[in-house]
Design an enzyme around this catalytic site. Structure first.
Site, short mmCIF file in Angstrom:
data_model
loop_
_atom_site.label_atom_id
_atom_site.label_comp_id
_atom_site.label_asym_id
_atom_site.label_seq_id
_atom_site.Cartn_x
_atom_site.Cartn_y
_atom_site.Cartn_z
N HIS A 1 15.52 -1.23 -8.72
CA HIS A 1 14.47 -1.78 -8.85
C HIS A 1 13.57 -0.78 -9.69
CE1 HIS A 1 12.96 -5.65 -7.37
NE2 HIS A 1 14.24 -5.95 -6.97
N ASP B 1 0.73 -0.87 0.28
CA ASP B 1 -0.33 -0.04 -0.22
C ASP B 1 1.24 1.51 -0.32
OD1 ASP B 1 -2.71 -0.79 -0.22
OD2 ASP B 1 -3.05 -1.78 1.69
N GLU C 1 -6.00 -9.38 16.08
CA GLU C 1 -4.47 -8.15 15.79
C GLU C 1 -5.15 -6.90 15.70
OE1 GLU C 1 -6.28 -11.14 13.97
OE2 GLU C 1 -5.11 -12.96 13.84
N GLU D 1 10.70 0.33 -10.69
CA GLU D 1 8.99 -0.06 -11.04
C GLU D 1 8.93 1.47 -9.63
OE1 GLU D 1 10.31 -3.65 -9.31
OE2 GLU D 1 10.95 -2.86 -10.76
N PRO E 1 -24.35 -6.12 6.56
CA PRO E 1 -22.86 -6.27 6.41
C PRO E 1 -21.81 -5.23 7.11
CG PRO E 1 -23.30 -7.71 4.26
CD PRO E 1 -24.77 -7.33 5.05
N CYS F 1 16.27 -6.85 -11.93
CA CYS F 1 16.96 -7.12 -10.45
C CYS F 1 17.65 -8.74 -10.45
CB CYS F 1 16.36 -7.25 -9.12
SG CYS F 1 17.39 -7.99 -7.03
N MET G 1 18.11 -8.76 -14.05
CA MET G 1 19.56 -9.02 -15.05
C MET G 1 20.30 -10.11 -14.25
SD MET G 1 22.37 -6.87 -13.18
CE MET G 1 23.90 -6.26 -13.64
#
Length: 537
Positions: free
Chosen positions: A508, A73, A150, A510, A191, A382, A385
């Site tokens: 990376h 996220d 949790e 991206e 719900p 990564c 490559m």
């Protein structure tokens, strides 16, 4: 206390309902109104960070500039906000409990009985305030679903913090799912009602509710939700499925969600400047590019979320559509040459992303040989490559046993080997080469031309590197080193001469691509694919 305002985003009914996109969209819309915005993700799992979690369970690990291995996220937040975040923007139960236990062992609690309340909740509140420092507004997403055991310490900490912030210091936005029955086409709000009831029992009353649905909901569904959940009608928003996640901010703006929240927090409403965002989305696609993404974890597309988004960013910039075909390197390993050609011959470009372990590597070797020999525009990231290097060593240099010591510790030709500082590492968590490092680009190379600057900073997540013993042989045979980490003479970029686009990077890229600022390497890849491809309507 603090001058920062907070938007707390909770989720109900089920997980993966779209809280992250909703949170990122709200942050982006506040930023478009001139506020300085940050975003925080609170994850209730006991892992200290996401670094050692399976991509099959958790999706990709998003790496920040400072080297934190975080929840995916944070990638949404960075892309929507166009801001670099850091490790302080991802809070986990593991991190909090580790801090509390460390303090207890040092005697910082002066003999107190250490408990969830107040010690754990205080640590959570401190982490939230630390992560929000310097911002006008912080969007704080609480992971999981209301009702999970949790999540309770985090929700209790939010309850306490809201009390301390005062009546106009924060708002709660509850994101829930509204199922629509196939037989009757009826939208069911029960719900959501139970989810809000659960949230109230913890001491949190939502100021707004975002109803997620596959199709637009009728007004009476919103009115019913407003009545039974005690939220003003203008605060009940329908976020239905749209073509692209980048359409979500425009949908929330259309529904006037931010006006409701801004009035509550700042006592005013302002206009958002969305001109550039709308221009980005309005570009017409004249053709469709087919991009093959060959990886190990394709069962869960979220494992390559940032890669897929980076491809889309470049495609939008170029005015084309990109259809990403996820292909399992395990399955491709079983293909003969004819079958492999059948799968790849109609593809316009290839991306081989990162990963760990020996499984599926030989499939990547096969694919990369095909791409190299057939002049297919290719970008290796990564691991990609590294496998490019293995394939080249075997099939061009004739080093048939060439491999990485990660996959074959006894290989005769270790073209990829462990970084020296990794030799004595025993703990896996947080111990790789992580975060942004400078890469010096060689003038006159394709990569230097794409970046158009001598030094770039890119994010890393790896233990193994190109072995410089093979560098001369590679360069003499046309595989040029075009980027280096000069302080340690580490090869960061390789590019093949006499090929339209065959580039491998140890980092990376991206993670640094943004919707309105696509990454140069993905732009270069797709630009070459556009040049080669015939129009596909």
């Amino acid at each position: 206390m603090t001058n920062t305002k907070f938007v707390f985003v909770t989720g109900g009914v089920l997980s993966s309902v779209g809280k992250g996109i909703a949170a990122a969209s709200m942050g982006m819309l506040f930023k478009a109104r001139g506020y300085k915005v940050t975003a925080i993700k609170m994850d209730p799992y006991l892992n200290v960070d996401a670094g050692t979690m399976s991509p099959y369970q958790h999706g990709e690990v998003f790496v920040t500039e400072d080297g934190a291995e975080t929840d995916l996220d944070l990638g949404h937040y960075e892309r929507f906000l166009d801001e670099n975040l850091s490790g302080k923007n991802n809070i986990t139960s593991g991190k909090i409990y580790s801090q509390v236990i460390t303090k207890e062992r040092k005697g910082d609690y002066l003999g107190s009985t250490v408990q969830v309340i107040p010690h754990v909740t205080d640590a959570i509140k401190e982490s939230i305030l630390y992560g929000a420092q310097g911002a006008d507004l912080a969007v704080v997403e609480i992971g999981g679903t209301v009702g999970d055991i949790e999540s309770l310490p985090f929700l209790e900490a939010v309850r306490q913090l809201r009390r301390e912030l005062g009546p106009n210091g924060s708002v709660v936005v509850h994101v829930t799912y509204v199922p629509i029955l196939e037989t009757t086409h009826e939208a069911k709000t029960k719900p959501t009602q139970h989810s809000v009831k659960e949230l109230r029992s913890i001491g949190l009353q939502p100021d707004a509710i975002v109803l997620r649905s596959h199709t637009p909901l009728e007004k009476h569904v919103l009115e019913k939700t407003s009545l039974f959940c005690d939220v003003p009608l203008e605060g009940v928003i329908n976020s239905y499925d749209v073509e692209s996640v980048y359409d979500v901010p425009l949908l929330l703006e259309q529904e006037k969600l931010i006006s409701v929240l801004e009035e509550r927090l700042f006592g005013t409403t302002t206009e958002a400047d969305l001109k550039k965002w709308k221009e980005m989305l309005s570009r017409q696609s004249e053709r469709t590019l087919k991009v093959a993404l060959v990886g190990k974890y394709v069962v869960l597309p979220d494992a390559y979320l940032s890669v897929i988004e980076a491809i889309r960013h470049a495609a939008m910039k170029l005015g084309v559509a990109a259809h990403v075909s996820l292909m399992s390197s395990d399955e491709l390993e079983k293909c003969d040459d004819e079958q492999l050609s059948e799968k790849l011959s109609n593809m316009d470009a290839l991306v081989v992303p990162g990963g760990f372990g020996a499984r599926g590597i030989e499939g990547m070797v096969k694919v990369l040989r095909y791409a190299r020999e057939n002049k297919m525009p290719t970008l290796g990231l990564c691991l990609g490559m590294q496998v490019m290097s293995i394939e080249f060593a075997r099939n061009v240099l004739g080093l048939k046993d060439a491999n990485s010591t990660e996959f074959d510790p006894n290989t005769t030709y270790p073209v990829i080997s462990l970084l020296p500082e990794q030799m004595q590492v025993r703990d896996l968590g947080g111990s790789m080469r992580l975060g942004a490092y400078p890469c010096t680009l060689v003038e006159g190379t394709r990569v230097h031309a794409l970046y158009n600057k001598p030094v770039v900073f890119e994010r890393h997540r790896h233990r193994f590197e190109f072995n410089n013993e093979f560098r001369e042989a590679f360069e003499n045979n046309g595989f040029q080193v075009s980027g280096l980490y000069e302080p340690k003479d580490l090869v960061e970029v390789l590019e093949l001469k006499d090929h339209p686009f065959y580039v491998g990077v140890q980092y990376h890229p991206e993670f640094k691509s943004r919707p309105m600022v696509p990454h140069p390497l993905f732009l270069g890849l797709l630009s070459e694919a556009v040049a080669k491809a015939s129009p596909v309507l």
